[in-house]
Design an enzyme around this catalytic site. Structure first.
Site, short mmCIF file in Angstrom:
data_model
loop_
_atom_site.label_atom_id
_atom_site.label_comp_id
_atom_site.label_asym_id
_atom_site.label_seq_id
_atom_site.Cartn_x
_atom_site.Cartn_y
_atom_site.Cartn_z
N ASP A 116 20.84 -13.02 -51.86
CA ASP A 116 20.60 -14.42 -51.58
C ASP A 116 20.88 -15.24 -52.86
O ASP A 116 20.93 -14.66 -53.95
CB ASP A 116 19.13 -14.55 -51.16
CG ASP A 116 18.68 -15.98 -51.08
OD1 ASP A 116 19.23 -16.72 -50.28
OD2 ASP A 116 17.74 -16.35 -51.83
N ASP A 138 19.75 -19.17 -53.58
CA ASP A 138 18.69 -20.08 -54.03
C ASP A 138 17.36 -19.36 -54.19
O ASP A 138 16.86 -18.73 -53.25
CB ASP A 138 18.52 -21.23 -53.03
CG ASP A 138 19.73 -22.15 -53.01
OD1 ASP A 138 20.14 -22.60 -54.10
OD2 ASP A 138 20.28 -22.40 -51.93
O1 C5P Z 1 20.45 -19.34 -50.85
P1 C5P Z 1 19.37 -19.50 -49.84
O2 C5P Z 1 19.68 -18.80 -48.54
O3 C5P Z 1 18.02 -19.18 -50.37
O4 C5P Z 1 19.37 -21.07 -49.50
C1 C5P Z 1 18.41 -21.59 -48.64
C2 C5P Z 1 17.41 -22.45 -49.36
O5 C5P Z 1 17.93 -23.76 -49.50
C3 C5P Z 1 16.14 -22.59 -48.55
O6 C5P Z 1 15.12 -21.76 -49.07
C4 C5P Z 1 15.79 -24.07 -48.61
O7 C5P Z 1 14.55 -24.34 -49.21
C5 C5P Z 1 16.89 -24.72 -49.41
N1 C5P Z 1 17.41 -25.92 -48.72
C6 C5P Z 1 17.40 -27.14 -49.38
N2 C5P Z 1 17.88 -28.26 -48.75
C7 C5P Z 1 18.36 -28.20 -47.49
C8 C5P Z 1 18.37 -26.97 -46.81
C9 C5P Z 1 17.88 -25.84 -47.46
O8 C5P Z 1 16.97 -27.21 -50.55
N3 C5P Z 1 18.84 -29.28 -46.92
MG MG Z 2 16.56 -18.08 -51.18
#
Ligand code: C5P
Ligand code: MG
Length: 297
Positions: A49, A51
């Site tokens: 993953d 983030d």
């Molecule tokens: O890389 P990863 O799969 O962890 O990315 C997903 C993350 O991105 C989620 O944990 C979520 O908190 C974050 N996110 C965000 N803004 C969005 C959608 C998802 O910060 N609009």
């Molecule tokens: Mg993540």
């Protein structure tokens, strides 16, 4: 046999030495690591993953930016867009991380968040060149030890798939700017597509990934598939419970899963230990993964 014993002793020492490491079934973990190490660098690949896994959770007392945040925080976007994204995050992020709701209960809210956030990106009419500027202005914060992981995987030609529910274009550019995107790597995530004439983002292409549907990286028939296809062992790294499914897009004999538990340790530790083979708490480092990679010949 002698090598096996040496490896086992070494593993035991390193795992017990690391702080912030929790393991429910130690014997099982030992068995899995031993198989991965003995079958060597040509039989393993990594799916991680992005983030809050490849990146750290905390930075200077605040949450570090996600790939979506890199767009939101940029000086190139409008105030209106910024406010809209912040409002969406304030509404939905607490639901994503709530220790009191089940994944099924969270699911519809998360889908709503992504629908709204993606539409906001399209409405903002972001230019291709802005992505480069955005990543220069605000950089993601890499987790300690991840750069060594990337470099060891590059040197040992171990395929490394970044599988994220963030924004592909931002992740890719962030890795490029930090000199961390190598031949053995691939980034699968939500991908913005730019109009050829205007350079403006007018759609997302491919599958929409959110934190609960990361179970198929969809790489059949690609060049990258050739890299991991015959590798029977995989190491999966993630910070969301849904990340455990990230390697389900291919068959494996052994899957060693490593979960980063960044938040709500007291309420979530059991759940994480029941989900991931190894749990790294308190925003810990990739050192343990580095030790395993070092053993691979
Ligand atoms: O890389 P990863 O799969 O962890 O990315 C997903 C993350 O991105 C989620 O944990 C979520 O908190 C974050 N996110 C965000 N803004 C969005 C959608 C998802 O910060 N609009
Ligand atoms: Mg993540």
């Amino acid at each position: 046999l002698k090598r096996t014993k040496t490896i086992l002793n070494y593993l035991l020492t390193i795992i017990l030495t690391f702080r912030n490491v929790e393991i429910k079934d130690f014997e099982n973990v030992e068995k899995k690591i031993l198989k991965i190490v003995l079958e060597g660098k040509n039989n393993v690949h990594i799916v991680s993953d992005f983030d809050m896994t490849i990146t750290k959770y905390w930075h200077n007392g605040r949450k570090s930016p996600s790939s979506h945040d890199i767009i939101t925080k940029s000086s190139t976007v409008s105030d209106e867009y910024h406010k809209k994204c912040e409002a969406l995050k304030a509404k939905y992020y607490p639901i994503e991380i709530s220790p009191d709701l089940t994944d099924d209960e969270k699911y519809p809210y998360i889908v709503d968040w992504y629908k709204n956030a993606n539409q906001a990106i399209l409405d903002e009419k972001i230019h291709k060149d802005d992505i480069t500027t955005m990543c220069r202005e605000n950089s993601v914060v890499f987790r300690p030890g991840i750069k060594d992981v990337f470099q060891t995987c590059r040197d040992k030609e171990i395929p490394f798939l970044v599988f994220s529910a963030g924004v592909q274009n931002v992740i890719q550019e962030s890795l490029v700017q930090s000199d961390l995107l190598y031949e053995n790597m691939k980034v699968v995530s939500n991908t913005m597509s730019f109009n050829e004439e205007t350079g403006i983002c007018d759609k997302f292409v491919g599958q929409l990934y959110h934190v609960f549907n990361k179970n198929n990286f969809g790489l059949e028939g690609t060049e990258y598939e050739k890299k991991y296809k015959n590798r029977k062992n995989v190491i999966v790294c993630g910070d969301s419970l849904g990340d455990i499914k990230m390697a389900d897009g291919a068959e494996h004999e052994t899957c060693l899963s490593i979960g980063f538990l960044n938040l709500n340790k007291f309420k979530m530790l059991n759940k994480y230990m029941n989900t991931f083979d190894i749990v790294i708490t308190d925003d810990g480092s990739f050192d343990l993964v580095n030790e395993i990679l070092r053993l691979l010949n």
